[in-house]
Design an enzyme around this catalytic site. Sequence first.
Site, PDB file in Angstrom:
ATOM      1  N   GLU A 160       9.586   1.650  10.922  1.00 33.91           N
ATOM      2  CA  GLU A 160      10.583   2.731  10.826  1.00 33.91           C
ATOM      3  C   GLU A 160       9.809   4.029  10.960  1.00 33.91           C
ATOM      4  O   GLU A 160       9.075   4.421  10.058  1.00 33.91           O
ATOM      5  CB  GLU A 160      11.338   2.640   9.492  1.00 33.91           C
ATOM      6  CG  GLU A 160      12.562   3.527   9.451  1.00 33.91           C
ATOM      7  CD  GLU A 160      12.354   4.769   8.607  1.00 33.91           C
ATOM      8  OE1 GLU A 160      12.181   5.857   9.211  1.00 33.91           O
ATOM      9  OE2 GLU A 160      12.363   4.655   7.378  1.00 33.91           O
ATOM     10  N   CYS A 213      13.117  11.223   7.087  1.00 40.67           N
ATOM     11  CA  CYS A 213      13.052  10.797   8.484  1.00 40.67           C
ATOM     12  C   CYS A 213      14.397  10.903   9.180  1.00 40.67           C
ATOM     13  O   CYS A 213      14.458  10.980  10.402  1.00 40.67           O
ATOM     14  CB  CYS A 213      12.510   9.379   8.576  1.00 40.67           C
ATOM     15  SG  CYS A 213      13.335   8.229   7.472  1.00 40.67           S
ATOM     16  N   LYS A 235       0.849  -1.191   0.000  1.00 41.86           N
ATOM     17  CA  LYS A 235       0.000   0.000   0.000  1.00 41.86           C
ATOM     18  C   LYS A 235       0.886   1.243   0.000  1.00 41.86           C
ATOM     19  O   LYS A 235       1.495   1.585   1.004  1.00 41.86           O
ATOM     20  CB  LYS A 235      -0.922   0.048   1.215  1.00 41.86           C
ATOM     21  CG  LYS A 235      -2.024   1.113   1.066  1.00 41.86           C
ATOM     22  CD  LYS A 235      -2.462   1.737   2.372  1.00 41.86           C
ATOM     23  CE  LYS A 235      -1.545   2.814   2.856  1.00 41.86           C
ATOM     24  NZ  LYS A 235      -1.509   4.016   1.972  1.00 41.86           N
ATOM     25  N   GLU A 267       9.536  17.242  15.393  1.00 39.44           N
ATOM     26  CA  GLU A 267      10.228  16.937  14.149  1.00 39.44           C
ATOM     27  C   GLU A 267       9.770  17.945  13.090  1.00 39.44           C
ATOM     28  O   GLU A 267       8.586  18.026  12.771  1.00 39.44           O
ATOM     29  CB  GLU A 267       9.913  15.508  13.704  1.00 39.44           C
ATOM     30  CG  GLU A 267      10.748  15.052  12.518  1.00 39.44           C
ATOM     31  CD  GLU A 267      10.525  13.600  12.161  1.00 39.44           C
ATOM     32  OE1 GLU A 267      11.311  13.072  11.355  1.00 39.44           O
ATOM     33  OE2 GLU A 267       9.573  12.984  12.694  1.00 39.44           O
TER      34      GLU A 267
END
Length: 479
Positions: free
Chosen positions: A253, A287, A175, A383
């Site tokens: 992750e 990331c 997906k 973040e």
Amino acid sequence: MSQATPTLAYISGSWRAGGGGTFPVYDPANGAEIARVADCTPEDVAAAVDAASEAFKTWRLTSPKERAAILLRIRDGLNNNKDAIATILTRENGKPKGEAAGEVGFAASFFEWFAEEGRRQYGETIPSPAPSKRLVTVRQPVGVAALITPWNFPIGMIGRKVAAALAAGCTCVLKPAEDTPLTALAFAKVCEEAGVPAGALNVLPCSRSRVQSVGAALCDSPKVQALSFTGSTAVGRWIYQRCGTTIKKLSLELGGDAPFIVFPSADVGKAVKGALAAKFRNAGQTCVAANRIFVHESVHDEFVKQIAEAMDAELKSGHGLENGVNHGPVINQRQFDRLVKMIDESIAAGAKVVRGGKPGGGLFYPPTLLTGITLDMPVAKEEIFGPVAAILKFREEEEVVRLANGTAMGLAGYFYTGDVGQAWRVAEALEVGMVGVNEPMVSTCEAPFGGVKQSGLGKEGSLHGLDDYSHIKYICFGV
């Protein structure tokens, strides 16, 4: 690829309409609609999982050598179609085409790597405690693997997951992110042409409104034995909980918040070059992007001066298909609004703007440099996931290690130093899964990628990349 970019779902070796109709995909650089793509539903998930489950019966029995041959054909297909796939990727993701082409090559590298590693899934012969027994282990594939990939590396993360799963003998239901489904469908076309058997790879795009229901169907299916997800920590927590009822193998992750430290012994010029790469690649939307940049007070002013000059000289904003552009837009309005709010609040709290700081046109946010950052500002607590370098001063090694570790995340960390002893001390002290010492680019198929704490579980790439798609079976022979 032999035909135009597909827009249908790929299930059991055929291209199908989604049960939910279609949804639009936009170019973030100009807002233009690129295509309308099949909008899949939980019913489509069931069909894809059934197809993968059926295909697993034969795929698991193919030899590692046979699987390797197919993986190498996928590698060749990606490399041979690099320009076409990079153009698709740039149009739906916004990253510069040079970066996009590099990402296609990065994805291809995993198929080469796991074609080779799949032939080295060795078992063990264990010394027996009794002369009447022989003890051995073998590795076997777990079954159907659900793979949920992000928009920021729409083919790199696919390559890293699919290559490992197929090499281990698993079949896949993929997906892709709703912002970047066309790259995933182009990948499916490459796999089809490479001879991946029907059902061994299935690709289910879906709109944002159906993400949760489609994700839940993958988590809830007892036929799915492994699930790999790259994305936010919040969604990772939800997946972790949701998969509890079916006890799947999980690899997650998740969020980053990477520290980037410049010690007084560092080569400031190299540190600036490294920060530019670690912070502004893909407009800061990675990331492992440098999030909190800690600079020793003795070199702070020189570092700020040099990085500001480098930003002026080296970063050029625009559509990723234009020559010379290396800084693209933010992926969508939701992410853009979040970024604007974070920066505005930090400036209101006292952050000083050295470069940028004000939204550009459309989804373009200018490369921004902020100093005077304190730990209570949003850019130091969250973040950023955007092209904003936030600089914090520090005095002592012990202090900065404590500050760097003062987060729930632990994916990557970077630091620059000329002191060998300090290099070892800090590398071992940082609570992260990956460390770059005088080096901003740590990702490669040969090395393990993954974090600690709330940045996730498991490792991708390297010799450990097959672990999440296989299990160890122990066999005891009486003789």
